[in-house]
Design an enzyme around this catalytic site. Structure first.
Site, mmCIF file in Angstrom:
data_model
loop_
_atom_site.group_PDB
_atom_site.id
_atom_site.type_symbol
_atom_site.label_atom_id
_atom_site.label_comp_id
_atom_site.label_asym_id
_atom_site.label_seq_id
_atom_site.Cartn_x
_atom_site.Cartn_y
_atom_site.Cartn_z
ATOM 1 N N ARG A 181 0.766 -1.315 -0.139
ATOM 2 C CA ARG A 181 -0.040 0.139 -0.127
ATOM 3 C C ARG A 181 0.833 1.386 0.119
ATOM 4 O O ARG A 181 0.466 2.215 -0.556
ATOM 5 C CB ARG A 181 -0.839 0.033 1.144
ATOM 6 C CG ARG A 181 -2.005 -1.027 1.265
ATOM 7 C CD ARG A 181 -3.201 -1.034 2.060
ATOM 8 N NE ARG A 181 -4.295 -1.513 1.742
ATOM 9 C CZ ARG A 181 -5.238 -2.059 2.613
ATOM 10 N NH1 ARG A 181 -4.928 -2.122 3.999
ATOM 11 N NH2 ARG A 181 -6.451 -2.471 2.245
ATOM 12 N N LYS A 224 -13.980 -11.225 7.242
ATOM 13 C CA LYS A 224 -15.067 -10.199 7.626
ATOM 14 C C LYS A 224 -16.404 -10.755 6.863
ATOM 15 O O LYS A 224 -16.906 -10.335 6.164
ATOM 16 C CB LYS A 224 -14.805 -8.824 6.936
ATOM 17 C CG LYS A 224 -13.376 -8.140 7.474
ATOM 18 C CD LYS A 224 -13.319 -6.981 6.690
ATOM 19 C CE LYS A 224 -11.920 -6.341 7.109
ATOM 20 N NZ LYS A 224 -11.174 -5.579 6.118
ATOM 21 N N GLY A 272 -6.365 -6.156 1.697
ATOM 22 C CA GLY A 272 -5.092 -5.979 2.341
ATOM 23 C C GLY A 272 -4.418 -7.217 2.594
ATOM 24 O O GLY A 272 -3.197 -7.611 2.291
ATOM 25 N N GLY A 319 -12.738 -3.960 0.894
ATOM 26 C CA GLY A 319 -14.110 -3.412 1.082
ATOM 27 C C GLY A 319 -14.447 -2.696 -0.046
ATOM 28 O O GLY A 319 -15.651 -2.645 -0.187
#
Ligand code: ADP
Ligand code: MG
Length: 411
Positions: free
Chosen positions: A48, A213, A366, A390
């Site tokens: 990132r 998640k 990620g 997301g």
């Protein structure tokens, strides 16, 4: 990127950096996504940070005085040195080849002083924006107060943290309403790829979902069943699917209140001629631990006292063959606890299959990006590695992403 409109999803027109005019001597506030995985204070995947470099260099070359806003982890509105951006600032300094001065605070005297002393082309960074309770507040007025203080630091705002554009947060959304704003090159590039996935993707189009998640990701399935030809499910959410079929899932991750919804998905898919591919075997262990002894069991025969930590080898072979024969693949979420060698097999097989796709292969998220790099794959083995899981999923779902929409409404 040409001047003028960057892109136009759902009627939104976003400005790019070149639309902000001459930036020499201007204070440019930029939201980046530097939320990297850490082991102590060692960055285990700097993807990132690397992805943020082009826009930062573009601003420096334009003579801007650059002020970086970013978050790390979930300090939940409290100052906590464990979540300091210091490791990210150090790595960014190395990669930019110039010192990035990190403030002691987010919007206080320290950052104000550093900004006042910035020369053209220099880069400063505020501490973790999530140290401030206003950053993630649901109360617009509370977020607004913090956003006013961000805005007071700068002349213009650039939104380049793709991984957070689905969040209505002060440094993503509210600040853009207070300064002339534009999308950075990373955000524009990510959206370009997502457009290719949503506008007439080459078929078969396969979406692979995993990770932890679970409730977030279950919500996107309703929409993906419509757009993709095949959904391949692994990772933590698989156990809600297995439970929906009446199977025992032991101590695995499970969203009991989603079982009915998932049964609905299975019925919808069957009725619509779509395929949902589930694992036929699971790697289980007695405990959630790296060295807990692993065994492979059939997916419909999980022991009550064991936790499912990866898809099994037979499932890996089936998943790989479905994926490698697709023309378009989007993958988010590891198939198991890929951080631990004993439970990385499914993720490795899926990653390998993506590299064999004759068409567009996209990895988003990620942890997914970190996993493929950790398993020894190179970024160029894939069509695209997205910095946002997301955000990508919400875009594919057809949702309006607040951090993008606001760039149109902005000052
Ligand atoms: P991404 O960051 O790529 O969007 P997530 O954050 O949703 O992915 O999930 C990543 C995490 O999911 C990893 O830390 C991995 O260990 C965990 N995970 C995957 N499968 C399981 C499982 N069966 N049980 C518990 N955790 C899992
Ligand atoms: Mg993650």
């Amino acid at each position: 990127m040409a001047t003028g409109t960057g892109w136009t999803p759902k009627g939104v027109i976003v400005k790019s950096v070149s639309d902000l005019g001459d930036l020499r001597g201007k204070r440019v506030l930029i939201r980046c996504d530097l939320n990297v995985p850490l082991d102590g204070d060692t960055i285990t995947d700097d993807g990132r940070i690397r992805a943020s470099l082009p826009t930062l260099n573009q601003l420096r070359e334009a003579g801007a005085r650059v002020i970086v806003l970013a978050h790390l982890g979930r300090p939940k509105g409290e100052v906590n040195p464990k979540y300091s951006l210091a490791p990210a600032a150090r790595r960014l300094s190395e990669l930019l080849g110039t010192e990035v001065k990190l403030a002691d605070d987010v919007v206080g005297e320290s950052i104000q002083q550093i900004v006042a002393d910035l020369a053209d082309g220099e880069v400063a960074m505020a501490e973790n924006v999530r140290y401030e309770p206003g950053e993630e507040s649901k109360d617009e007025a509370v977020r607004g107060e913090l956003a006013d203080r961000y805005a007071a630091l700068a002349d213009v705002f650039v939104s380049d943290g793709f991984g957070v554009v689905h969040r209505k947060q002060a440094s993503v959304y509210d600040v853009a309403q207070r300064l002339p704003s534009a999308a950075g090159g990373l955000v524009l590039a990510e959206v370009e790829v997502l457009k290719r996935l949503t506008q007439d993707p080459e078929r078969p189009y396969v979406v692979v979902l995993g990770g932890a998640k679970v409730s977030d990701k279950l919500a996107v399935i309703a929409n993906l069943i419509e757009t993709a030809d095949t959904l391949v499910i692994g990772g933590g959410m698989v156990f809600t699917f297995l439970a929906a079929q009446g199977y025992e899932v032991g101590t695995s991750l499970l969203e009991s209140d989603q079982i009915k919804t998932v049964q609905g998905y299975l019925n919808d898919a069957a009725a619509g001629g779509k395929q949902i591919v589930l694992p036929s075997d699971i790697v289980v262990a007695p405990e959630f631990k790296a060295d807990s002894p692993a065994t492979v069991v059939a997916a419909d025969a999980m022991p009550t006292d064991q936790i499912g930590l990866d898809i099994g080898p037979a499932s890996s072979r089936v998943f790989a063959s479905v994926i490698s024969s697709a023309k378009t693949v989007f993958w988010n979420g590891p198939m198991g606890v890929a951080e631990w060698e004993a439970f990385a097999g499914g993720t490795k097989a899926v990653a390998q299959a993506l590299t064999e796709v004759d068409g567009l292969s996209v990895v988003g998220g990620g942890d997914s990006a970190a996993a493929v790099r950790d398993l020894g794959f190179a970024d160029h083995d894939f069509g695209h590695i997205s910095t946002g899981g997301g955000a990508s999923l919400e875009y594919l779902e057809g949702k309006t992403l607040p951090g993008l929409a606001v760039l149109d409404e902005g000052v």
